[in-house]
Design a protein around this motif. Structure first.
Motif, PDB file in Angstrom:
ATOM      1  N   ASP A 135      10.122  66.697 -36.641  1.00  0.00           N
ATOM      2  CA  ASP A 135       9.076  67.140 -35.736  1.00  0.00           C
ATOM      3  C   ASP A 135       9.294  66.467 -34.388  1.00  0.00           C
ATOM      4  OD1 ASP A 135       7.350  64.761 -35.321  1.00  0.00           O
ATOM      5  OD2 ASP A 135       6.795  65.001 -37.399  1.00  0.00           O
ATOM      6  N   ARG A 136       8.529  66.885 -33.404  1.00  0.00           N
ATOM      7  CA  ARG A 136       8.826  66.487 -32.018  1.00  0.00           C
ATOM      8  C   ARG A 136       8.752  64.981 -31.801  1.00  0.00           C
ATOM      9  NH1 ARG A 136      11.333  65.783 -28.579  1.00  0.00           N
ATOM     10  NH2 ARG A 136      11.312  66.478 -26.422  1.00  0.00           N
ATOM     11  N   THR A 137       7.884  64.285 -32.546  1.00  0.00           N
ATOM     12  CA  THR A 137       7.779  62.838 -32.380  1.00  0.00           C
ATOM     13  C   THR A 137       8.329  62.084 -33.588  1.00  0.00           C
ATOM     14  OG1 THR A 137       5.523  62.679 -33.291  1.00  0.00           O
ATOM     15  CG2 THR A 137       5.738  63.143 -30.929  1.00  0.00           C
ATOM     16  N   ALA A 138       9.084  62.759 -34.442  1.00  0.00           N
ATOM     17  CA  ALA A 138       9.748  62.131 -35.592  1.00  0.00           C
ATOM     18  C   ALA A 138       8.782  61.331 -36.457  1.00  0.00           C
ATOM     19  CB  ALA A 138      10.898  61.239 -35.114  1.00  0.00           C
ATOM     20  N   GLY A 139       7.576  61.874 -36.651  1.00  0.00           N
ATOM     21  CA  GLY A 139       6.609  61.238 -37.524  1.00  0.00           C
ATOM     22  C   GLY A 139       5.779  60.149 -36.893  1.00  0.00           C
ATOM     23  N   PRO A 194      21.716  86.189 -27.397  1.00  0.00           N
ATOM     24  CA  PRO A 194      20.618  85.390 -27.955  1.00  0.00           C
ATOM     25  C   PRO A 194      20.892  83.893 -27.859  1.00  0.00           C
ATOM     26  CG  PRO A 194      21.255  87.163 -29.439  1.00  0.00           C
ATOM     27  CD  PRO A 194      22.321  87.097 -28.391  1.00  0.00           C
ATOM     28  N   VAL A 195      19.849  83.135 -27.650  1.00  0.00           N
ATOM     29  CA  VAL A 195      19.925  81.677 -27.631  1.00  0.00           C
ATOM     30  C   VAL A 195      19.077  81.149 -28.781  1.00  0.00           C
ATOM     31  CG1 VAL A 195      19.311  79.582 -26.365  1.00  0.00           C
ATOM     32  CG2 VAL A 195      20.380  81.496 -25.160  1.00  0.00           C
ATOM     33  N   VAL A 196      19.645  80.248 -29.572  1.00  0.00           N
ATOM     34  CA  VAL A 196      18.958  79.682 -30.731  1.00  0.00           C
ATOM     35  C   VAL A 196      18.162  78.458 -30.283  1.00  0.00           C
ATOM     36  CG1 VAL A 196      19.213  78.845 -33.086  1.00  0.00           C
ATOM     37  CG2 VAL A 196      20.887  80.467 -32.160  1.00  0.00           C
ATOM     38  N   LEU A 197      16.861  78.473 -30.557  1.00  0.00           N
ATOM     39  CA  LEU A 197      15.963  77.402 -30.132  1.00  0.00           C
ATOM     40  C   LEU A 197      15.320  76.745 -31.348  1.00  0.00           C
ATOM     41  CD1 LEU A 197      14.086  79.225 -27.208  1.00  0.00           C
ATOM     42  CD2 LEU A 197      16.094  77.737 -27.037  1.00  0.00           C
ATOM     43  N   ASN A 198      15.116  75.427 -31.251  1.00  0.00           N
ATOM     44  CA  ASN A 198      14.427  74.670 -32.290  1.00  0.00           C
ATOM     45  C   ASN A 198      13.157  74.077 -31.675  1.00  0.00           C
ATOM     46  OD1 ASN A 198      13.484  72.895 -34.207  1.00  0.00           O
ATOM     47  ND2 ASN A 198      15.256  71.542 -34.174  1.00  0.00           N
ATOM     48  N   PRO A 199      12.041  74.802 -31.715  1.00  0.00           N
ATOM     49  CA  PRO A 199      10.817  74.298 -31.088  1.00  0.00           C
ATOM     50  C   PRO A 199      10.160  73.163 -31.863  1.00  0.00           C
ATOM     51  CG  PRO A 199      10.370  76.363 -32.210  1.00  0.00           C
ATOM     52  CD  PRO A 199      11.858  76.146 -32.304  1.00  0.00           C
ATOM     53  N   VAL A 200      10.581  72.935 -33.088  1.00  0.00           N
ATOM     54  CA  VAL A 200       9.964  71.890 -33.901  1.00  0.00           C
ATOM     55  C   VAL A 200      10.387  70.510 -33.421  1.00  0.00           C
ATOM     56  CG1 VAL A 200       9.735  70.940 -36.224  1.00  0.00           C
ATOM     57  CG2 VAL A 200       9.796  73.420 -35.886  1.00  0.00           C
ATOM     58  N   THR A 220      14.433  81.603 -33.223  1.00  0.00           N
ATOM     59  CA  THR A 220      13.752  80.341 -33.476  1.00  0.00           C
ATOM     60  C   THR A 220      14.092  79.820 -34.870  1.00  0.00           C
ATOM     61  OG1 THR A 220      11.922  80.954 -32.021  1.00  0.00           O
ATOM     62  CG2 THR A 220      11.514  79.213 -33.629  1.00  0.00           C
ATOM     63  N   VAL A 221      14.419  78.516 -34.942  1.00  0.00           N
ATOM     64  CA  VAL A 221      14.688  77.849 -36.218  1.00  0.00           C
ATOM     65  C   VAL A 221      13.835  76.589 -36.288  1.00  0.00           C
ATOM     66  CG1 VAL A 221      17.041  78.763 -36.390  1.00  0.00           C
ATOM     67  CG2 VAL A 221      16.635  76.566 -35.256  1.00  0.00           C
ATOM     68  N   GLY A 222      13.851  75.927 -37.460  1.00  0.00           N
ATOM     69  CA  GLY A 222      12.964  74.797 -37.658  1.00  0.00           C
ATOM     70  C   GLY A 222      13.613  73.435 -37.722  1.00  0.00           C
ATOM     71  N   THR A 224      17.725  71.062 -37.171  1.00  0.00           N
ATOM     72  CA  THR A 224      19.091  71.047 -36.657  1.00  0.00           C
ATOM     73  C   THR A 224      20.061  71.755 -37.593  1.00  0.00           C
ATOM     74  OG1 THR A 224      18.649  68.975 -35.488  1.00  0.00           O
ATOM     75  CG2 THR A 224      20.954  69.539 -35.855  1.00  0.00           C
ATOM     76  N   ASP A 225      19.882  71.597 -38.888  1.00  0.00           N
ATOM     77  CA  ASP A 225      20.790  72.246 -39.840  1.00  0.00           C
ATOM     78  C   ASP A 225      20.739  73.768 -39.699  1.00  0.00           C
ATOM     79  OD1 ASP A 225      21.503  69.755 -40.886  1.00  0.00           O
ATOM     80  OD2 ASP A 225      19.820  69.775 -42.280  1.00  0.00           O
ATOM     81  N   ASP A 226      19.542  74.328 -39.609  1.00  0.00           N
ATOM     82  CA  ASP A 226      19.412  75.775 -39.453  1.00  0.00           C
ATOM     83  C   ASP A 226      19.930  76.232 -38.089  1.00  0.00           C
ATOM     84  OD1 ASP A 226      18.306  75.859 -41.950  1.00  0.00           O
ATOM     85  OD2 ASP A 226      16.230  76.064 -41.266  1.00  0.00           O
ATOM     86  N   TRP A 227      19.761  75.401 -37.091  1.00  0.00           N
ATOM     87  CA  TRP A 227      20.282  75.692 -35.747  1.00  0.00           C
ATOM     88  C   TRP A 227      21.806  75.831 -35.790  1.00  0.00           C
ATOM     89  CZ3 TRP A 227      23.183  72.506 -32.314  1.00  0.00           C
ATOM     90  CH2 TRP A 227      23.171  72.883 -30.966  1.00  0.00           C
ATOM     91  N   LEU A 228      22.472  74.891 -36.431  1.00  0.00           N
ATOM     92  CA  LEU A 228      23.927  74.950 -36.548  1.00  0.00           C
ATOM     93  C   LEU A 228      24.372  76.164 -37.359  1.00  0.00           C
ATOM     94  CD1 LEU A 228      24.624  71.174 -37.230  1.00  0.00           C
ATOM     95  CD2 LEU A 228      25.392  72.443 -35.224  1.00  0.00           C
TER      96      LEU A 228
END
Length: 296
Positions: A135-139, A194-200, A220-222, A224-228
């Motif tokens: 998540d954006r603040t890593a917990g 298309p550009v792959v974005l990870n908003p999480v 949109t992905v959730g 880094t693994d799904d982004w790759l």
């Protein structure tokens, strides 16, 4: 909403967890996904907490949710309470409480191993746990970690951040595609597909591009693994930093320098409240390692 607490059922831990998830995501759908609950259940739980406290914690009057001043103030207290509960009922372990350092991706970049080794040598009595939390603040805002390595800017109330260094951005493209053969790229080169974005947990949004050259489509992905995986499959390209290229090599992804993208600050963040006693030592050691260029 009337001011003043409402008597009735007491506040439970689930109320605090639901509020913290909403406060972190500012989106009921994403909060429900994180909590593995339905959207109505999260909305009811949040409403019940607000009714008990007698104050509005989240402003729902606009298209995007926002914390009210009362919500901002309550967020830190809720995070501390949840963290204290989790610590109290967690599995017992001998010795002092570990220092939990969160990250969403790439940790401390090339300084990760030197930091872990130096900490073990210098402070063997206090374990340093490196935890990846998507998540954006890593917990950090939910009290799951004591400090976090974040890539900014990070807009979250109740956090104190320090810029440690700045990373260069790179393009991530399909390894067998035409862009992979280029020595360098510009943002406009990526905007045609298309550009792959990870908003999480990612740092890239369409606002990175100038208004007249923004991507025509996004995926949109959730994490880094799904982004790759999406980039390797040819579903789009992405933008990240040099540490991703080093720490996340992928046979199907090529990392190419970006000529016109601004750098990304790497931050050490903590909550603006009393925390783990070893936090000052962590900040000092991180600065020391960067200063001496310990890249091995």
């Amino acid at each position: 909403m009337n001011e003043g607490p409402v008597s009735g059922r007491p506040v439970e831990l689930r109320h605090l967890r639901a509020f913290l998830a909403v406060a972190d995501e500012l989106n009921i759908t994403r909060a429900a996904t994180r909590l593995r609950l339905t959207q109505p259940a999260v909305s009811r739980t949040l409403a019940a907490l607000e009714a008990h406290l007698g104050v509005r914690l989240v402003d729902r009057s606009t298209h995007h949710l926002a914390l009210t001043p009362a919500g901002v103030a309550f967020r830190d207290r809720a995070a501390v309470a949840v963290a204290a509960f989790d610590e109290a009922v967690g599995p017992g372990r001998p010795g002092p409480r570990p220092l939990r350092l969160g990250h969403a991706w790439s940790a401390f970049g090339p300084y990760t191993t030197p930091l872990l080794r130096a900490w073990q040598e210098r402070y063997p009595g206090t374990p340093l746990e490196l935890l990846r939390i998507d998540d954006r603040t890593a917990g950090l805002t939910r009290g799951e970690v004591d400090a976090a390595l974040l890539r900014g800017p990070v807009e979250a109330p109740g956090l104190v951040t320090e810029v440690l260094y700045t990373e260069v951005r790179v393009a991530a493209v399909t390894a067998d595609g035409p862009l992979a053969r280029r020595e360098s790229l510009a943002l406009a080169d990526l905007a045609g597909g298309p550009v792959v974005l990870n908003p999480v947990s990612g740092t890239t949004t369409v606002e990175l591009w100038p208004p007249h050259t923004r991507p025509t489509a996004t995926l949109t992905v959730g994490n880094t693994d799904d982004w790759l995986t999406a980039i390797a499959a040819g579903r789009g390209s992405g933008v990240s930093t040099t540490s991703t290229a080093v720490l996340y090599p992928h046979a199907g992804v090529a990392y190419v320098p970006l000529d016109d993208a601004p750098g990304v600050p790497v931050l050490l963040a903590r909550r603006d409240a009393p925390g783990h006693p070893a936090l000052p030592r962590l900040a000092a050691l991180a600065r020391e390692i960067i200063a001496r260029g310990a890249l091995h």
